[in-house]
Write an enzyme that holds these catalytic residues in place. Sequence first.
Site, PDB file in Angstrom:
ATOM      1  N   LYS A  52      -8.692  -8.766  -2.683  1.00  0.00           N
ATOM      2  CA  LYS A  52      -8.207  -8.420  -1.342  1.00  0.00           C
ATOM      3  C   LYS A  52      -8.524  -6.958  -1.036  1.00  0.00           C
ATOM      4  O   LYS A  52      -8.971  -6.617   0.060  1.00  0.00           O
ATOM      5  CB  LYS A  52      -6.692  -8.674  -1.243  1.00  0.00           C
ATOM      6  CG  LYS A  52      -6.337 -10.161  -1.213  1.00  0.00           C
ATOM      7  CD  LYS A  52      -4.861 -10.426  -1.437  1.00  0.00           C
ATOM      8  CE  LYS A  52      -4.615 -11.927  -1.552  1.00  0.00           C
ATOM      9  NZ  LYS A  52      -3.241 -12.277  -1.932  1.00  0.00           N
ATOM     10  N   GLN A  96       2.438  -9.924  -3.325  1.00  0.00           N
ATOM     11  CA  GLN A  96       1.706 -10.936  -4.102  1.00  0.00           C
ATOM     12  C   GLN A  96       2.688 -11.809  -4.868  1.00  0.00           C
ATOM     13  O   GLN A  96       3.534 -11.307  -5.602  1.00  0.00           O
ATOM     14  CB  GLN A  96       0.733 -10.234  -5.069  1.00  0.00           C
ATOM     15  CG  GLN A  96      -0.152 -11.178  -5.848  1.00  0.00           C
ATOM     16  CD  GLN A  96      -1.106 -11.985  -4.961  1.00  0.00           C
ATOM     17  OE1 GLN A  96      -1.724 -11.465  -4.045  1.00  0.00           O
ATOM     18  NE2 GLN A  96      -1.223 -13.272  -5.237  1.00  0.00           N
ATOM     19  N   ASP A 119       1.300 -12.265   5.954  1.00  0.00           N
ATOM     20  CA  ASP A 119       1.227 -13.624   5.405  1.00  0.00           C
ATOM     21  C   ASP A 119       1.918 -14.658   6.290  1.00  0.00           C
ATOM     22  O   ASP A 119       1.864 -15.856   6.005  1.00  0.00           O
ATOM     23  CB  ASP A 119       1.851 -13.654   4.000  1.00  0.00           C
ATOM     24  CG  ASP A 119       0.802 -13.533   2.908  1.00  0.00           C
ATOM     25  OD1 ASP A 119      -0.356 -13.923   3.163  1.00  0.00           O
ATOM     26  OD2 ASP A 119       1.141 -13.057   1.811  1.00  0.00           O
TER      27      ASP A 119
END
Length: 284
Positions: A52, A96, A119
């Site tokens: 990422k 994460q 997200d």
Amino acid sequence: MTKLIDGKQVANDLKVQIASSVKKLIALGITPGIAVILVGDDPASQIYVRNKQRAAEKLGIDSEVIHLPATTSEEKVLAKIAALNANPAIDAILVQSPMPAQIDENRIQSAIVPEKDVDGFHPQNVGALFNNAQDYYPMANTPRGIMTLLNEYMPNLVGKKALVIGRSILVGRPMMAMLNNADATVTLAHRHTTNLEQLIADADVIVVAVGKPHFLKMSDVKADAVVIDVGINRLADGTLVGDVLDDMPDSEQLLTPVPGGVGPMTIATLMQTTVELARQHSTI
Ligand code: NAD
């Protein structure tokens, strides 16, 4: 050979567009910024975070990785999120998963302000997705990337029978909502579903996000079906496989490969959402 959906190509095309948007924003004095919080030393998570960060750097997006030890308390993570929420250089915050057991992931996700929830896990953004709200809101990147792929390979989903197998918060549930918003007729199957074979045989689009190698066989799906394989499974010999077994070498069916299908789309879509959030913040 079953026709393979080229996730890498679609992701690369998307990245070209993102890079151009970033350039325009930078010319206006706005550099999009993403912060990733990683707690612990899970090797797969470390690889995901590195990928990422690399993708962000390549596109001109500022990225910051906050790597905390596995023993970090929930309060400490919440304090980091509060600081990032208040930091104007940060447009997108990603935590994460999986997090260590002492940390309640729901509490953490809800602590990120909805405007930086890259997200799309914050209840407000989940609600907007399920309401099919007209205003902008970030949404889960893996299913959103799948919608971008489907737009290339099956652009009209109206009335199509879509089957989503697996109901995780990360993939299955938001996928169901996005397909529903595109006017497909959606069935969400999970481990307690009793008529899966029949649902598979009947579906026009199947998204498999179960996490079991060879869970679905292409010989069980319709001749003109599109199958999206979300699974990432490592076999004992180290090979990476999805959830789908391609046992129909001469068919016209469409399938995403693993690797090279959904994975590259997830990362590109994460960057797309980051840039959108930066643009949103610039007009506030
Ligand atoms: P998860 O592991 O949280 O949940 C699995 C789901 O599968 C559950 O909802 C369960 O009900 C369902 N399931 C299990 N056995 C089943 C059965 N026999 N019949 C029907 N349903 C069954 O799921 P997840 O986090 O969505 O991950 C799924 C897979 O996708 C994993 O392999 C993961 O690594 C992968 N993944 C890939 C990406 C990507 O970007 N490519 C992103 C997220 C997840």
